[in-house]
Enzyme design. Sequence first.
Site, short mmCIF file in Angstrom:
data_model
loop_
_atom_site.label_atom_id
_atom_site.label_comp_id
_atom_site.label_asym_id
_atom_site.label_seq_id
_atom_site.Cartn_x
_atom_site.Cartn_y
_atom_site.Cartn_z
N CYS A 1 -12.96 4.65 -8.99
CA CYS A 1 -12.88 4.19 -7.70
C CYS A 1 -13.51 5.19 -6.72
CB CYS A 1 -11.50 3.99 -7.18
SG CYS A 1 -10.18 5.54 -7.23
N GLU B 1 -3.88 2.87 -2.73
CA GLU B 1 -5.05 3.10 -3.08
C GLU B 1 -6.27 2.35 -3.82
OE1 GLU B 1 -5.24 6.36 -2.39
OE2 GLU B 1 -3.22 6.69 -2.04
#
Length: 482
Positions: free
Chosen positions: A265, A231
């Site tokens: 993110c 990720e």
Amino acid sequence: MTDNDKTTSAAVKSQSIITTVEQLQKQFSRLHALSRSNPINDWAIRERLLDDLEMLLSDNRENLAHAISADFGHRSESETQFAELFPSFTGISHAKKYGKSWMKTRRASISAMYRPAHNEIQPQPLGVVGIMVPWNYPLYLAVGPMIDALTAGNRVMIKMSEAAPKFAETFAKVVDHYFSSDMVCVVLGEVDIAEAFSKLPFDHLLYTGSTEVGRIVMAAAAKNLTPVTLELGGKSPVIVTKDVNLESVVNRVMMGKTLNAGQTCIAPDYVLIQREHHQHFISLAIEWLQKHYPNIENNEDYSYIINAAQFNRVQGYLDELPADSVHNLTGVDANPEIRLMPPVIVSEPALSSQLMQNEIFAPILPLIHYDNLDDAIQFVNERPRPLALYVFGNDDNEIYQVRTQTVSGGVCVNEVILHVAQHDLPFGGVGDSGIGAYHGKAGFERLSHMKPVFVQAKLNGMNLLLPPYGDLFRKAMALFLK
């Protein structure tokens, strides 16, 4: 339990916190052996582990939030509740509601040629799952993967980020209290420990962090053929179409950009907008900040940058830009001593600038002009595929065009960030923004071996297809090959 049993239990418990490479390797070997000799196939055990995780969070929510804030210098505890604790609790509830059904063996279709046999898919625990946690959301990005790993029946090792040491130590202590080291252990340490962790032959390794480090982790895992879920991040764009309520756009984009001071993110990284909306967007952003973060220099709801290195990195991005392109939205200057960085908008930064070459991870929002929607789509597609893409507009055809002509890890329409909290949606990246997806059923299947099983019927015609091949075989093949 006898006194000897208690002593043994305490000794095992102390192994839950790992701080040396030797301890790391020894504990992995222990968990690996247990995963082979005693796989967790019972839902009652998995559910009890999820109950323990829920109790850990419930009992320690304030201590965990305080530890995160201490690492940041100041981190809004309301943000920790909203962005870390809330999705953790709902993730556990979702897993407890559906996990038992996910782990059941399920029928799969079968070709008519092989009937009356049938096919099944049998989910099984992989064994030992490694989780590498970043510093920006250290609670949720430890607990989220942990939920999926435990629901799938795995044992877990968690490497906490050295950039958030107070939280890492606090989390390690509470995990040690609520879980046996036979099931879950926490690893503390610097880069050398992280490197050793990534080299262990896990049954699956899940890493959340930068693309650059993700490449290193994947290379280390590849030597053991360890499957990975990465990720990562990148530059998540916002496309604002011409037919839009700009006030609504600013409201959502600025929420996403100021949450955790942009250290997310999937934060909006830059906005593609038509020129005529540019100045109005800036004016609305100033109004928005006055309303939602008044007196930002003393506002408990606004978070600080995690450390001096990150602060200096993003300040350097601004320092290389022309001063007249940087719009201070609050009238408050950045304060390096406490690492306060108020939000700013940057008009049309050079595409070669560090601001546009790197993931920003701070409350700095570039506005990039485009003339028509095809140009905006081309701008996105000429760059690495993002972890998230956000499109705002009222024209369904334009929304459809953006959704179908771009590729990203996930998409929000007239919203930002909230797709990460949907437990029925897989969360993950594509290309430079990641490999694999998890959350909910997708996470259960990602961290399970979905074993295919072919079950032959007692009465079947397969012997008719054995050599020597004669007329019956040829007629059957002629029928099947039509």
